[in-house]
Design a protein around this motif. Structure first.
Motif, PDB file in Angstrom:
ATOM      1  N   HIS A  36      84.576  82.931   5.467  1.00  0.00           N
ATOM      2  CA  HIS A  36      85.403  82.210   6.446  1.00  0.00           C
ATOM      3  C   HIS A  36      84.564  81.175   7.193  1.00  0.00           C
ATOM      4  CE1 HIS A  36      88.345  81.355   9.550  1.00  0.00           C
ATOM      5  NE2 HIS A  36      87.409  81.611  10.454  1.00  0.00           N
ATOM      6  N   ILE A  37      83.394  81.587   7.635  1.00  0.00           N
ATOM      7  CA  ILE A  37      82.526  80.680   8.404  1.00  0.00           C
ATOM      8  C   ILE A  37      82.071  79.505   7.543  1.00  0.00           C
ATOM      9  CG2 ILE A  37      80.245  80.496   9.485  1.00  0.00           C
ATOM     10  CD1 ILE A  37      80.720  83.438  10.470  1.00  0.00           C
ATOM     11  N   TRP A  38      81.629  79.795   6.328  1.00  0.00           N
ATOM     12  CA  TRP A  38      81.085  78.749   5.457  1.00  0.00           C
ATOM     13  C   TRP A  38      82.143  77.701   5.099  1.00  0.00           C
ATOM     14  CZ3 TRP A  38      76.971  76.302   4.155  1.00  0.00           C
ATOM     15  CH2 TRP A  38      76.871  75.601   2.957  1.00  0.00           C
ATOM     16  N   PHE A  39      83.331  78.151   4.761  1.00  0.00           N
ATOM     17  CA  PHE A  39      84.350  77.217   4.292  1.00  0.00           C
ATOM     18  C   PHE A  39      85.230  76.647   5.402  1.00  0.00           C
ATOM     19  CE2 PHE A  39      83.602  79.689   0.322  1.00  0.00           C
ATOM     20  CZ  PHE A  39      83.170  78.634  -0.456  1.00  0.00           C
ATOM     21  N   ASN A  40      85.241  77.258   6.578  1.00  0.00           N
ATOM     22  CA  ASN A  40      86.152  76.812   7.629  1.00  0.00           C
ATOM     23  C   ASN A  40      85.480  76.353   8.922  1.00  0.00           C
ATOM     24  OD1 ASN A  40      88.810  77.490   6.320  1.00  0.00           O
ATOM     25  ND2 ASN A  40      87.911  79.521   6.328  1.00  0.00           N
ATOM     26  N   GLN A  41      84.214  76.734   9.130  1.00  0.00           N
ATOM     27  CA  GLN A  41      83.561  76.393  10.391  1.00  0.00           C
ATOM     28  C   GLN A  41      82.310  75.530  10.230  1.00  0.00           C
ATOM     29  OE1 GLN A  41      84.257  80.835  11.879  1.00  0.00           O
ATOM     30  NE2 GLN A  41      83.530  79.571  13.550  1.00  0.00           N
ATOM     31  N   VAL A  42      81.659  75.619   9.094  1.00  0.00           N
ATOM     32  CA  VAL A  42      80.462  74.803   8.860  1.00  0.00           C
ATOM     33  C   VAL A  42      80.901  73.431   8.345  1.00  0.00           C
ATOM     34  CG1 VAL A  42      78.322  74.585   7.559  1.00  0.00           C
ATOM     35  CG2 VAL A  42      79.067  76.841   8.357  1.00  0.00           C
ATOM     36  N   ASP A  43      80.371  72.368   8.949  1.00  0.00           N
ATOM     37  CA  ASP A  43      80.787  71.021   8.553  1.00  0.00           C
ATOM     38  C   ASP A  43      79.913  70.488   7.416  1.00  0.00           C
ATOM     39  OD1 ASP A  43      78.389  70.376   9.782  1.00  0.00           O
ATOM     40  OD2 ASP A  43      79.335  69.539  11.581  1.00  0.00           O
ATOM     41  N   VAL A  44      80.162  69.228   7.051  1.00  0.00           N
ATOM     42  CA  VAL A  44      79.451  68.614   5.930  1.00  0.00           C
ATOM     43  C   VAL A  44      77.939  68.619   6.153  1.00  0.00           C
ATOM     44  CG1 VAL A  44      79.046  66.431   4.732  1.00  0.00           C
ATOM     45  CG2 VAL A  44      81.381  67.200   5.154  1.00  0.00           C
ATOM     46  N   SER A  45      77.514  68.305   7.370  1.00  0.00           N
ATOM     47  CA  SER A  45      76.069  68.277   7.642  1.00  0.00           C
ATOM     48  C   SER A  45      75.473  69.679   7.510  1.00  0.00           C
ATOM     49  CB  SER A  45      75.800  67.711   9.040  1.00  0.00           C
ATOM     50  OG  SER A  45      76.394  68.533  10.040  1.00  0.00           O
ATOM     51  N   GLY A  46      76.254  70.697   7.853  1.00  0.00           N
ATOM     52  CA  GLY A  46      75.783  72.070   7.695  1.00  0.00           C
ATOM     53  C   GLY A  46      75.652  72.453   6.237  1.00  0.00           C
ATOM     54  N   TRP A  47      76.587  71.986   5.416  1.00  0.00           N
ATOM     55  CA  TRP A  47      76.476  72.240   3.973  1.00  0.00           C
ATOM     56  C   TRP A  47      75.206  71.583   3.425  1.00  0.00           C
ATOM     57  CZ3 TRP A  47      81.798  71.708   0.992  1.00  0.00           C
ATOM     58  CH2 TRP A  47      82.657  72.711   1.425  1.00  0.00           C
ATOM     59  N   LEU A  48      74.973  70.326   3.805  1.00  0.00           N
ATOM     60  CA  LEU A  48      73.789  69.623   3.312  1.00  0.00           C
ATOM     61  C   LEU A  48      72.498  70.287   3.802  1.00  0.00           C
ATOM     62  CD1 LEU A  48      74.985  65.928   3.690  1.00  0.00           C
ATOM     63  CD2 LEU A  48      74.625  67.182   1.558  1.00  0.00           C
ATOM     64  N   GLU A  49      72.524  70.782   5.048  1.00  0.00           N
ATOM     65  CA  GLU A  49      71.361  71.498   5.581  1.00  0.00           C
ATOM     66  C   GLU A  49      71.064  72.732   4.734  1.00  0.00           C
ATOM     67  OE1 GLU A  49      69.827  73.605   9.758  1.00  0.00           O
ATOM     68  OE2 GLU A  49      71.967  73.209   9.426  1.00  0.00           O
ATOM     69  N   ALA A  50      72.102  73.454   4.346  1.00  0.00           N
ATOM     70  CA  ALA A  50      71.918  74.643   3.517  1.00  0.00           C
ATOM     71  C   ALA A  50      71.405  74.268   2.131  1.00  0.00           C
ATOM     72  CB  ALA A  50      73.237  75.410   3.401  1.00  0.00           C
ATOM     73  N   PHE A  51      71.968  73.208   1.545  1.00  0.00           N
ATOM     74  CA  PHE A  51      71.521  72.777   0.218  1.00  0.00           C
ATOM     75  C   PHE A  51      70.035  72.426   0.234  1.00  0.00           C
ATOM     76  CE2 PHE A  51      76.008  70.860  -0.783  1.00  0.00           C
ATOM     77  CZ  PHE A  51      76.540  72.140  -0.752  1.00  0.00           C
ATOM     78  N   SER A  52      69.606  71.746   1.301  1.00  0.00           N
ATOM     79  CA  SER A  52      68.219  71.267   1.365  1.00  0.00           C
ATOM     80  C   SER A  52      67.217  72.404   1.523  1.00  0.00           C
ATOM     81  CB  SER A  52      68.063  70.270   2.519  1.00  0.00           C
ATOM     82  OG  SER A  52      68.214  70.931   3.777  1.00  0.00           O
TER      83      SER A  52
END
Length: 336
Positions: free
Chosen positions: A43-59
Motif C-alpha cells: 500500500h505504501i509503495w504504490f499509493n504513498q511513495v512518489d516518483v522521486s521516492g521510486w527513483l531513490e529506491a532504484f538508485s
C-alpha cells in the motif's frame, strides 16, 4: 500470544531504499505478522511513495554484476550480493561483459538502473529479460521496475522478520542469511505476473514469442512460523474438465478435476515439475493442493487447495502460486 514486530527506519530502508517508504513503514508499525507487513508495504509503495521516492529506491541497487557502492546501506549491500549469487555463479567472462554493456544501454535510455528480482536467476535469464524489456516505452518500464522493487522488498521483509524471530526465540532455527537466500530463490519465481501483465496491459499487446525456461505453473512453500522453506510437502496440480465451464461455488467437488501432475517440496521448499514444459498452457481453472496436515500434524489445515484461472490471453505467461504457511494460517499471491 501473537508477537508484534517493530523495526526502525534503517531496517526498512535496507528493504527498500526509499526514505519515504521507511518512514511510512515505521508509522504503520508494529506488525503482527509478515503478511501484515507485506500488505502495508504494498500500500505504501504504490499509493504513498512518489516518483522521486521510486527513483531513490532504484538508485540504492547496484547494477546486476556490478560493484556495490561503499556508501550503500551495509545490510542492503549484503543482501544485494546474496540476491545476485546465482547470476554470478553461472556467469562467464563474455556473459558478464555483455551484461555490463546492456546495463549501460538500459540506464542511458531509461535513466535508472535495470531492476529485476535476481534471486535464483542465471546470468543468461537476466540478460534475456533485460533484452526483452529494453524496447519498452519509458512509462511502461518505470512501472515494471516498481513492481520488481516490490518483489525485492517482500523478500527482504521476510529476511527482516526471520532475523527478529531467530533473535527472540531460543528454539533451533535456520540462520537468517540462509533463510533469506532460500526465500529469495523461491519467490523470485515470485509477485510479478505483474511484470508481463503490466507491460501487456500498457501496450495493448501480448507477446507472441516466448521461450520458456521453466514449466508454466510452479510453486514453493515457505514455513513462516519457523522461518524456513517447507520441505517434504506433497503437492498436486489439477485442471477443471467438468461439464460446466467452471466448478460451481457451493456445490462441492463433483469429480470434474483432472490430475496434471504431482510432486513434493524439496529442502528449498520447491515443488519440482508439476506440468510439462509447454509453450502455451491450456486456459481454464486450475487447482493446486498441498498436503499440509502431514507437515503440521497438529495444525488447523489437513490440506490447502488454491483455485485460480488462466485466461486465453494469459496462456503464454508464467504462473507462480506460492504458499506461505503456518499451523493456523496461510496466504498466497500471484507470482512471476
Amino acid at each position: 500470544m501473537a508477537s508484534n514486530y517493530d523495526f526502525g527506519e534503517e531496517e526498512f530502508q535496507a528493504c527498500c531504499g526509499s526514505s519515504k517508504f521507511a518512514k511510512e513503514m515505521v508509522s504503520a508499525s508494529p506488525f503482527s505478522s509478515l503478511e501484515q507487513a507485506i500488505a502495508a508495504a504494498r500500500h505504501i509503495w504504490f499509493n504513498q511513495v512518489d516518483v522521486s521516492g521510486w527513483l531513490e529506491a532504484f538508485s540504492a541497487h547496484p547494477r546486476i554484476g556490478g560493484q556495490v557502492s561503499k556508501s550503500s546501506n551495509q545490510t542492503s549491500a549484503q543482501w544485494s550480493k546474496g540476491e545476485q549469487s546465482t547470476a554470478m555463479a553461472t556467469a562467464t567472462g563474455s556473459s558478464l561483459q555483455e551484461l555490463a554493456e546492456w546495463n549501460i544501454q538500459y540506464q542511458q535510455k531509461f535513466g535508472f538502473v535495470f531492476l529485476i528480482c535476481a534471486s535464483g536467476r542465471s546470468t543468461s535469464e537476466i540478460l534475456a529479460e533485460l533484452k526483452k524489456r529494453y524496447p519498452n516505452r519509458p512509462i511502461v518500464e518505470f512501472e515494471i521496475a516498481a513492481q520488481e522493487q516490490m518483489k525485492i522488498t517482500e523478500l527482504r521483509l521476510a529476511k527482516l522478520f526471520s532475523t527478529k524471530q531467530n533473535t527472540s526465540s531460543t528454539r533451533e532455527s535456520h540462520p537468517p542469511p540462509d533463510f533469506a537466500r532460500k526465500v529469495e530463490e523461491d519467490r523470485v519465481n515470485v509477485i510479478g505476473g505483474h511484470l508481463g501483465a503490466t507491460s501487456e496491459a500498457s501496450t495493448g499487446k501480448t507477446s507472441q514469442i516466448l521461450t520458456r525456461t521453466r514449466p508454466p505453473i510452479t510453486t514453493h512453500v515457505l514455513d513462516v512460523a519457523r522461518g524456513s522453506p517447507a520441505a517434504g510437502i506433497d503437492v498436486c496440480l489439477e485442471r477443471w474438465i467438468g461439464t460446466q465451464p467452471r466448478p460451481l461455488f457451493g456445490e462441492g467437488d463433483v469429480g470434474g478435476w483432472a490430475l496434471e501432475g504431482t510432486s513434493a517440496t524439496d529442502k528449498d521448499g520447491r515443488s519440482g515439475q508439476l506440468l510439462s514444459m509447454v509453450e502455451a498452457i491450456n486456459p481454464g481453472i486450475y487447482r493446486i493442493s498441498f498436503n499440509t496436515g502431514k507437515y503440521f500434524p497438529a495444525g488447523f489445515f489437513p490440506y490447502v487447495s488454491i483455485v485460480f484461472e488462466i485466461r486465453e490471453s494469459q496462456k503464454l505467461e508464467h504462473f507462480h502460486v506460492p504458499l506461505l504457511l503456518s499451523p493456523f494460517s496461510f496466504s498466497t499471491y500471484r507470482g512471476s
